[in-house]
Design an enzyme around this catalytic site. Sequence first.
Site, short mmCIF file in Angstrom:
data_model
loop_
_atom_site.label_atom_id
_atom_site.label_comp_id
_atom_site.label_asym_id
_atom_site.label_seq_id
_atom_site.Cartn_x
_atom_site.Cartn_y
_atom_site.Cartn_z
N ASN A 20 -6.83 5.25 9.47
CA ASN A 20 -6.41 4.00 10.09
C ASN A 20 -6.38 4.05 11.61
O ASN A 20 -6.49 3.03 12.28
CB ASN A 20 -5.04 3.59 9.55
CG ASN A 20 -4.05 4.73 9.53
OD1 ASN A 20 -4.29 5.77 8.92
ND2 ASN A 20 -2.95 4.58 10.23
N HIS B 132 -2.79 -7.15 2.78
CA HIS B 132 -2.71 -7.69 4.15
C HIS B 132 -3.68 -7.02 5.12
O HIS B 132 -3.80 -7.43 6.27
CB HIS B 132 -1.27 -7.64 4.68
CG HIS B 132 -0.78 -6.31 5.11
ND1 HIS B 132 -0.74 -5.92 6.43
CD2 HIS B 132 -0.27 -5.26 4.41
CE1 HIS B 132 -0.22 -4.71 6.52
NE2 HIS B 132 0.06 -4.28 5.31
N GLY C 135 0.84 -1.19 0.00
CA GLY C 135 0.00 0.00 0.00
C GLY C 135 0.88 1.24 0.00
O GLY C 135 0.58 2.24 -0.66
N THR C 136 1.96 1.17 0.73
CA THR C 136 2.91 2.28 0.81
C THR C 136 3.45 2.62 -0.58
O THR C 136 3.50 3.80 -0.96
CB THR C 136 4.07 1.91 1.75
OG1 THR C 136 3.55 1.71 3.06
CG2 THR C 136 5.13 3.00 1.78
N CYS D 10 5.40 4.72 19.27
CA CYS D 10 6.33 4.00 20.12
C CYS D 10 7.48 3.43 19.31
O CYS D 10 8.61 3.35 19.77
CB CYS D 10 5.62 2.88 20.86
SG CYS D 10 4.62 1.85 19.79
N THR E 14 9.76 -8.11 -11.66
CA THR E 14 9.01 -9.36 -11.86
C THR E 14 7.88 -9.42 -10.85
O THR E 14 8.08 -9.17 -9.66
CB THR E 14 9.95 -10.57 -11.72
OG1 THR E 14 10.99 -10.43 -12.69
CG2 THR E 14 9.19 -11.88 -11.93
#
Length: 408
Positions: free
Chosen positions: A151, A201, A71-72, A325, A237
């Site tokens: 998020n 994911h 996604g990044t 964190c 690829t």
Amino acid sequence: MKTVYLDNAATTRPRQEVVEAMLPYLGEKYGNPSSIYGIAREARAALDEAREKVAATLGADAREIIFTGSGTEADNTAIKGVAFANRDRGDHIITSAIEHHAVLDSVKRLENRGFRATYLPVDSYGMVDPADVEAAITDKTILISIMHANNEVGTIEPIEEIAKIARKHGVYFHTDAVQTTGHIPVDVNRLGVDLLSLSAHKFYGPKGVGVLYVRRGVRMERYIDGGGQERNRRAGTENVAGIIGLAKALELAVAEMEHEMERVSRLRDRLIRGVMDRIGHVRLNGHPTQRLPGNASFCFEFIEGESLLLNLDMLGVCGSSGSACTSGSLEPSHVLLAMGIPHEVAHGSLRLTLGRYNTEEDVDYVLEHLPGIVEKLRAMSPFGAEASFGGDSCGKCEEAPQPVAERR
Ligand SMILES: *Cc1c(COP(=O)(O)O)cnc(C)c1O
């Protein structure tokens, strides 16, 4: 000890059907889709089929789908790719203060390369005002990027309205739909977006594979240089097994969406109501109704989110805190701060995100243990005594000593 996984916004457990669909492509079906012999053609056919499936789910054409490494990467490609390809038309980008760092840091990088950026504010629910978007557009604006849902706090943004404004002004519009795809309806035409990012994911698929949807006709440079894969728009690829897994996970998520939205929302509301009823000096972060089915985000006054997480971990409960964190930073979440939550309150954030494997028992397990943990931590905190007197919390916050660097 049992594990209660409540961090589904961070990642999800891949479904068994997804793992099984991927396995042949990690083994005997190892051909390079760009080669010409039998096992390669087999991989190519599977890849094409996956692309068709993903496109159909999003209401897109297969040629508008680019498979990426995350996604990044999809966010980076959309923002930098559009900015560099349209430099002759303008140098201004509009985004919001609460975007994921994949978007925020891409825009910051562009600022360092001579582009200009506007970071729109949000209201106390984390909502972007479409009128602010329109007011920020200039004749030099080339791209608007506003996330579909946040998020951290789960707020769903008014993407359709923003898309209409972008189109009216002839400005490209990208949305980061990583938190929404597979969870709530995502259709590129209904949303009216030109570019859209998603990641496998986050909907029970594998890590390390994502999609960037790019509407036909959008001027975008490629971001990863090399071979001619993905119609020359993303070299490298293809992650064949990952892409097969992504398509399978998305197909299953969409088939079960209506039922899961209902079921998970009910669990979420049980959790939110339970926490608010049992614990004092707690705020719900994000919008009360315009929020992701699985997201419950809170701020507990007078304690640190980190300590909450460690205590929950001892009971097998996996959650997350808005504070950064991982970077060792004491700075609380940029999202909570942008929503106007005071520094010291934002430090007490806890995000619990539900998903398809969670049950009522999971929620009740948290509700059984969380009040005791909060009470124990508050008793240990220097402000705990004040908390238990039940006084005006805002007044107490202002009296709380702050590090010099944080004083304004
Ligand atoms: C997880 C997430 C990303 C990053 O996706 P990856 O595939 O983990 O790189 C981007 N945006 C949002 C909103 C996310 O939740």
